[in-house]
Design a protein around this motif. Structure first.
Motif, short mmCIF file in Angstrom:
data_model
loop_
_atom_site.label_atom_id
_atom_site.label_comp_id
_atom_site.label_asym_id
_atom_site.label_seq_id
_atom_site.Cartn_x
_atom_site.Cartn_y
_atom_site.Cartn_z
N ARG A 1 -12.01 -8.32 12.86
CA ARG A 1 -11.04 -9.11 13.65
C ARG A 1 -9.84 -8.14 13.54
O ARG A 1 -9.68 -7.25 12.81
CB ARG A 1 -10.38 -10.16 13.01
CG ARG A 1 -11.58 -11.50 12.57
CD ARG A 1 -11.05 -12.42 11.87
NE ARG A 1 -11.71 -13.56 11.96
CZ ARG A 1 -12.86 -13.79 11.29
NH1 ARG A 1 -13.19 -13.16 10.23
NH2 ARG A 1 -13.38 -15.06 11.47
N LYS B 1 -23.67 -10.91 19.54
CA LYS B 1 -22.52 -11.58 20.25
C LYS B 1 -21.24 -10.90 19.40
O LYS B 1 -20.15 -11.00 19.57
CB LYS B 1 -22.70 -12.99 20.09
CG LYS B 1 -23.48 -13.66 21.30
CD LYS B 1 -23.24 -14.75 21.78
CE LYS B 1 -23.86 -15.16 23.13
NZ LYS B 1 -25.23 -15.93 22.77
N LEU C 1 -19.89 -18.85 15.88
CA LEU C 1 -18.79 -17.91 15.80
C LEU C 1 -17.36 -18.56 15.92
O LEU C 1 -16.34 -18.09 15.15
CB LEU C 1 -19.02 -16.71 16.77
CG LEU C 1 -20.22 -15.88 16.56
CD1 LEU C 1 -20.52 -15.06 17.61
CD2 LEU C 1 -19.90 -14.97 15.43
N ARG C 2 -17.33 -19.56 16.74
CA ARG C 2 -16.22 -20.17 17.20
C ARG C 2 -15.73 -20.85 15.75
O ARG C 2 -14.29 -20.78 15.49
CB ARG C 2 -16.27 -21.22 18.28
CG ARG C 2 -15.28 -20.71 19.39
CD ARG C 2 -15.49 -21.64 20.68
NE ARG C 2 -16.11 -20.84 21.69
CZ ARG C 2 -16.99 -21.37 22.49
NH1 ARG C 2 -17.97 -22.30 21.99
NH2 ARG C 2 -17.47 -20.62 23.27
N TYR D 1 -13.87 -16.58 15.35
CA TYR D 1 -13.91 -15.65 16.45
C TYR D 1 -13.41 -16.31 17.75
O TYR D 1 -13.83 -17.25 18.06
CB TYR D 1 -15.38 -15.14 16.36
CG TYR D 1 -15.20 -14.54 15.05
CD1 TYR D 1 -14.77 -13.00 14.91
CD2 TYR D 1 -16.30 -14.96 14.10
CE1 TYR D 1 -15.26 -12.47 13.72
CE2 TYR D 1 -16.44 -14.18 12.88
CZ TYR D 1 -16.02 -12.85 12.71
OH TYR D 1 -16.32 -12.22 11.61
N GLU D 2 -12.96 -15.38 18.48
CA GLU D 2 -12.67 -15.98 19.62
C GLU D 2 -13.74 -15.27 20.61
O GLU D 2 -13.93 -14.36 20.98
CB GLU D 2 -11.20 -15.29 20.43
CG GLU D 2 -10.05 -15.96 19.76
CD GLU D 2 -8.75 -15.01 20.14
OE1 GLU D 2 -8.73 -14.68 21.21
OE2 GLU D 2 -8.03 -15.07 19.28
N ILE D 3 -14.55 -16.40 21.45
CA ILE D 3 -15.55 -16.02 22.06
C ILE D 3 -15.37 -15.82 23.42
O ILE D 3 -14.62 -16.89 24.00
CB ILE D 3 -16.88 -17.08 21.76
CG1 ILE D 3 -17.15 -16.66 20.39
CG2 ILE D 3 -18.19 -16.76 22.76
CD1 ILE D 3 -17.87 -15.57 19.99
N ARG E 1 -20.23 -7.94 20.10
CA ARG E 1 -19.42 -8.08 21.34
C ARG E 1 -17.98 -8.37 21.16
O ARG E 1 -16.95 -7.97 21.71
CB ARG E 1 -20.27 -8.77 22.43
CG ARG E 1 -21.28 -7.94 23.26
CD ARG E 1 -21.99 -8.55 24.47
NE ARG E 1 -22.75 -9.87 24.14
CZ ARG E 1 -23.83 -9.77 23.73
NH1 ARG E 1 -24.44 -8.69 23.46
NH2 ARG E 1 -24.35 -10.82 23.36
N THR E 2 -17.77 -9.51 20.61
CA THR E 2 -16.41 -9.97 20.22
C THR E 2 -15.52 -9.01 19.67
O THR E 2 -14.49 -9.06 19.86
CB THR E 2 -16.71 -11.35 19.02
OG1 THR E 2 -17.90 -11.83 19.53
CG2 THR E 2 -15.59 -11.99 19.17
N ARG F 1 -14.37 -6.55 21.93
CA ARG F 1 -13.37 -6.99 22.78
C ARG F 1 -12.12 -6.99 22.09
O ARG F 1 -11.03 -6.92 22.72
CB ARG F 1 -13.88 -8.42 23.49
CG ARG F 1 -13.30 -8.63 24.77
CD ARG F 1 -14.04 -10.03 25.30
NE ARG F 1 -14.12 -10.86 24.38
CZ ARG F 1 -15.09 -11.85 24.27
NH1 ARG F 1 -16.41 -11.29 24.75
NH2 ARG F 1 -14.97 -12.62 23.42
N GLU F 2 -12.06 -7.27 20.81
CA GLU F 2 -11.08 -7.33 19.95
C GLU F 2 -10.07 -6.15 19.90
O GLU F 2 -9.29 -6.22 20.08
CB GLU F 2 -11.27 -7.61 18.40
CG GLU F 2 -11.74 -9.39 18.35
CD GLU F 2 -10.40 -10.07 17.74
OE1 GLU F 2 -10.02 -9.58 16.83
OE2 GLU F 2 -10.15 -11.08 18.27
N GLU G 1 -22.74 -18.97 19.35
CA GLU G 1 -21.34 -18.94 19.87
C GLU G 1 -20.77 -20.24 19.13
O GLU G 1 -19.42 -19.81 18.94
CB GLU G 1 -21.17 -19.19 21.57
CG GLU G 1 -21.79 -17.98 22.17
CD GLU G 1 -21.56 -18.00 23.52
OE1 GLU G 1 -20.92 -19.05 24.09
OE2 GLU G 1 -21.76 -17.20 24.67
#
Ligand code: GDP
Ligand code: MG
Length: 304
Positions: free
Chosen positions: A51, A78, A297-298, A302-304, A81-82, A85-86, A294
């Motif tokens: 994060r 996934k 993860l949420r 995590y921000e998906i 990928r998060t 993106r972070e 997903e």
């Protein structure tokens, strides 16, 4: 939030400095070295940082808010990928981008991918070539030339985050590029993470330390209970998530020996960090394929 105590000079320079780089180049080590305390966990395994988090250094002339990011890499799931993106999302908010590289090797695919990502970015870009303590003299020129050729850098420097080489000089370069304004955070704040998030990370760091290959990637830590007892002790119950039964067995170890080892070394560090006696209880749970799920993860924040 309290106000910073000293009057603020008109030439005060606070700003956000995002560290961007491939996995394992030493971004989190550098952030900790700057802040002077461990606010980000570090390990020899790639993709330890999952994060974005902030480490704050307040000086008389400047306040530098370092944004540690997950390493930019080609994601396989996934969660990956998060993470990427972070890291990418830290770019537009930064006043300065610190491209951290491992100078002991030539640029790899991930470094090239990052360079491409930064081509059109207007934010000043500083190149920190880390791990110079391990660099062979014959590699200095070819390696530094190869990294410097990756982009248009306002400044560059060879450093060792672990040994502390050139960090003062790097800091001076950074401060020059920050905007003028009052400080962004109270002088005594070192990070934007909650105590609970930091404790979960410290436990994860210990769990990573004792495991190899796929296991570290499959581990996540969740704080389930956090209670301050009347005697001043903090009672923490945490769950170590893994993806498979086989991993659960590995993390627990023979007769619980591994989990005990993780718990003991985590507790020592948690106590030092919180400055409180701590009772730490660890359990291990299997959540199949949480890195691909997903919903899961949420739930894990995590921000998906
Ligand atoms: P990140 O993935 O980019 O955040 O990298 P970490 O900070 O987690 O560091 C990855 C590994 O490189 C760890 O084992 C660190 O101890 C090591 N490391 C970081 N900086 C240096 C350095 O300046 N010199 C050496 N020799 N090792 C370093
Ligand atoms: Mg890291």
């Amino acid at each position: 939030m309290s106000e910073p105590d000293a009057p603020v000079a008109p030439d005060y320079r606070p700003g956000f400095v995002a560290t961007i780089g491939s996995p394992n180049v030493g971004k989190s080590t550098l952030l900790n070295a700057f802040v002077g305390e461990k606010v980000a966990i570090v390990s020899p395994k790639p993709q330890t940082t999952r994060r974005r988090l902030r480490g704050i250094l307040t000086r008389a002339d400047a306040q530098i808010v370092f944004v540690d990011t997950p390493g930019i890499h080609k994601p396989l799931h996934k969660l990956g990928r998060t993470m990427v993106r972070e890291a990418e999302q830290a770019i537009p908010d930064a006043d300065l981008l610190l491209f951290v590289a491992d100078v002991t090797r030539l640029p790899g695919d991930d470094d090239v991918r990052i360079a491409r990502l930064l081509v059109d970015v207007r934010t000043p870009l500083v190149l920190a070539m880390n791990k110079q303590d391990l660099l062979a003299p014959a590699d200095v020129l070819p390696h530094t030339d190869a990294y410097r050729a990756l982009g248009t850098f306002a400044d560059w420097m060879m450093i060792s985050a672990r040994r502390g080489d050139n960090l003062d000089q790097l800091m001076r370069l950074i401060v020059q590029h920050l905007p003028l304004s009052p400080p962004l955070y109270p002088a005594d704040q070192l990070t934007d993470q909650t105590e609970q998030a930091m404790v979960a990370e410290l436990i994860r760091e210990k769990a990573l330390k004792y495991h190899e290959q796929e296991v570290p990637h499959a581990i996540e830590v969740l704080i389930e209970e956090w209670e301050e007892r009347d005697n001043g002790m903090i009672f923490i119950e945490a769950v170590v998530l893994v993806e498979k039964d086989s991993q659960k067995g590995i993390v627990i170890g023979a007769k619980g020996s591994m989990l005990k080892k993780i718990g003991q070394s985590a507790r020592q560090e948690i106590e030092a960090h919180l400055q409180r006696k701590t009772y730490l209880e660890l359990r291990v749970k299997v959540r199949a394929r949480w890195r691909e799920d997903e919903e899961e993860l949420r739930r894990l924040g995590y921000e998906i």
